[in-house]
Design an enzyme around this catalytic site. Structure first.
Site, short mmCIF file in Angstrom:
data_model
loop_
_atom_site.label_atom_id
_atom_site.label_comp_id
_atom_site.label_asym_id
_atom_site.label_seq_id
_atom_site.Cartn_x
_atom_site.Cartn_y
_atom_site.Cartn_z
N ALA A 8 -25.46 64.54 72.52
CA ALA A 8 -26.52 63.67 72.02
C ALA A 8 -26.35 63.51 70.51
O ALA A 8 -26.35 64.49 69.78
CB ALA A 8 -27.90 64.26 72.32
N CYS A 9 -26.20 62.27 70.07
CA CYS A 9 -26.07 62.02 68.63
C CYS A 9 -27.27 61.24 68.12
O CYS A 9 -28.08 60.73 68.90
CB CYS A 9 -24.77 61.29 68.30
SG CYS A 9 -24.70 59.57 68.82
N THR A 10 -27.36 61.13 66.83
CA THR A 10 -28.51 60.50 66.19
C THR A 10 -28.74 59.08 66.69
O THR A 10 -29.86 58.72 67.06
CB THR A 10 -28.33 60.50 64.65
OG1 THR A 10 -28.08 61.84 64.24
CG2 THR A 10 -29.55 59.97 63.96
N GLY A 12 -27.25 57.75 69.34
CA GLY A 12 -27.23 57.73 70.80
C GLY A 12 -26.36 56.64 71.38
O GLY A 12 -26.57 56.19 72.50
N THR A 16 -22.09 59.97 71.26
CA THR A 16 -22.58 60.66 72.45
C THR A 16 -21.58 60.53 73.59
O THR A 16 -21.23 61.53 74.23
CB THR A 16 -23.94 60.07 72.88
OG1 THR A 16 -24.89 60.31 71.83
CG2 THR A 16 -24.44 60.69 74.18
#
Length: 102
Positions: A8-10, A12, A16
């Protein structure tokens, strides 16, 4: 070894999904079964089941945003920034192998 995980990245979006594929490819190249759940802008995809989590030897959480880890209680969890998995997924898998065999 059976590996499950969540990315999960900032934003998204790209990281990700890219990191999920990189971890999966590195794990499978090393001879391990692997399933990675992505938590992106469209929500969770490739969602891990309770059975998959129970059968896993290790859980990788590669993220830059909050991820609910309650369902991984009692499992060996590797919690890392998504950038670490992005830069060197093969090293990540090799490190996990070493730690689990000690």
């Amino acid at each position: 070894m059976k590996i499950v995980g969540v990315t999960a990245c900032t934003a998204g979006i790209a990281h990700t999904y890219i990191v999920a594929q990189k971890i999966k490819d590195a794990a499978e190249a090393a001879g391990h079964a692997c399933k990675i759940e992505t938590q992106g802008t469209i929500g969770a995809d490739n969602v891990l089941t309770g059975e998959e989590i129970a059968a896993a030897d290790v859980v990788i959480i590669a993220h830059d945003i909050a991820v609910d880890t309650a369902r991984f209680t009692g499992k060996k969890v590797v919690d890392i920034p998504i950038s670490v998995a992005m830069k060197n997924p093969k090293s990540l898998i090799a490190t996990i192998e070493k730690k689990l065999t000690q």
